[in-house]
Design an enzyme around this catalytic site. Structure first.
Site, mmCIF file in Angstrom:
data_model
loop_
_atom_site.group_PDB
_atom_site.id
_atom_site.type_symbol
_atom_site.label_atom_id
_atom_site.label_comp_id
_atom_site.label_asym_id
_atom_site.label_seq_id
_atom_site.Cartn_x
_atom_site.Cartn_y
_atom_site.Cartn_z
ATOM 1 C CE LYS A 119 109.931 9.030 -9.542
ATOM 2 N NZ LYS A 119 109.202 8.068 -10.347
ATOM 3 N NE ARG B 290 112.250 2.147 -15.475
ATOM 4 C CZ ARG B 290 112.263 2.310 -14.167
ATOM 5 N NH1 ARG B 290 113.377 2.154 -13.493
ATOM 6 N NH2 ARG B 290 111.166 2.622 -13.534
ATOM 7 N NE ARG C 65 111.746 5.247 5.797
ATOM 8 C CZ ARG C 65 111.313 5.288 4.537
ATOM 9 N NH1 ARG C 65 110.416 6.175 4.174
ATOM 10 N NH2 ARG C 65 111.765 4.431 3.653
ATOM 11 N NE ARG D 186 110.069 0.364 6.938
ATOM 12 C CZ ARG D 186 109.160 0.975 6.190
ATOM 13 N NH1 ARG D 186 107.973 0.444 6.028
ATOM 14 N NH2 ARG D 186 109.433 2.103 5.597
ATOM 15 N NE ARG E 51 115.342 2.647 -2.252
ATOM 16 C CZ ARG E 51 114.853 2.994 -1.061
ATOM 17 N NH1 ARG E 51 114.956 2.157 -0.052
ATOM 18 N NH2 ARG E 51 114.275 4.145 -0.885
#
Ligand SMILES: [Zn+2]
Length: 217
Positions: free
Chosen positions: A14, A89, A127, A160, A171
């Site tokens: 985004k 939001r 990742r 991570r 998320r």
């Protein structure tokens, strides 16, 4: 007048699309996340209050955010349009923005950068980070020469905490819970929401899709 309201799930790129839109259309990127962080840096009194709320995980109240966005959109550089990012939001914010735009005869363009969760999870969970020098790798797109070892210093690569699958799923779910009612509000109010698949294409290809959707809309 290009009043663009941009939604994008985690992993949709985004931020990059917002930058490409603002450059291409010569309109400002109005990111409430950036604005709130700025305020925290620049205003000690208000900032400490906002910082406390953000750290405690509570949302800053609709009233505060509405006012902040109104002030920003009234500035001269936004006279020809803007890309709103992170706002609205909540339903209350969407209604407030709707009234503000209606009062000026402006019709917003709602763009939703949607992703396939399985593709995003595959990409993000690939990742890896070198715990010694911080170099980032991706097992799918930018793997180390030797499996799971840093090219520079041979340290064993680590995942991570932010990239763990459970964290990513949480998320994505949180994004969905928060954004779906706002997108439904736009659809139910008769606005076209331009859904653009941003799962798996490089940013310039996604940007072409965005531009095509805007032209068709
Ligand atoms: Zn390293």
């Amino acid at each position: 007048m290009k009043a663009i309201v941009l939604f994008g799930s985690p992993g949709s790129g985004k931020g990059t699309q917002a930058r490409m839109l603002t450059q291409c259309l010569s309109i400002p990127h109005v990111s409430t996340g950036d604005m709130l962080r700025d305020r925290i840096r620049h205003s000690v009194e208000l900032g400490s209050c906002l910082a406390a709320k953000m750290h405690s995980g509570a949302l800053v109240s609709d009233g505060v955010v509405n006012l902040m966005v109104e002030e920003r959109l009234a500035q001269a550089d936004a006279a020809n349009g803007f890309v709103l990012d992170g706002y609205p939001r909540t339903l209350a914010q969407a209604e407030h923005l709707g009234h503000w735009l209606d009062g000026r005869g402006i019709r917003e363009v709602v763009i939703h950068l949607a992703v396939d969760y399985n593709i995003i999870i595959g990409r993000l969970t690939g990742r890896r980070e070198c715990p010694r020098c911080g170099t980032l790798y991706n097992l799918a797109f930018h793997p180390p020469k030797v499996d799971e070892l840093c090219d520079l210093d041979g340290a064993k690569l680590a995942i991570r905490d932010d990239d763990r699958e459970s964290v990513i799923r949480e998320r994505l779910d949180a994004y969905d819970r928060q954004t779906r009612p706002v997108l439904d509000y736009y659809r139910n109010a008769g606005h076209r929401v331009l859904d653009v698949d941003a799962s798996n294409d490089p940013p310039d290809v996604v940007f072409q899709k965005v531009r095509l959707a805007m032209r068709a809309g």
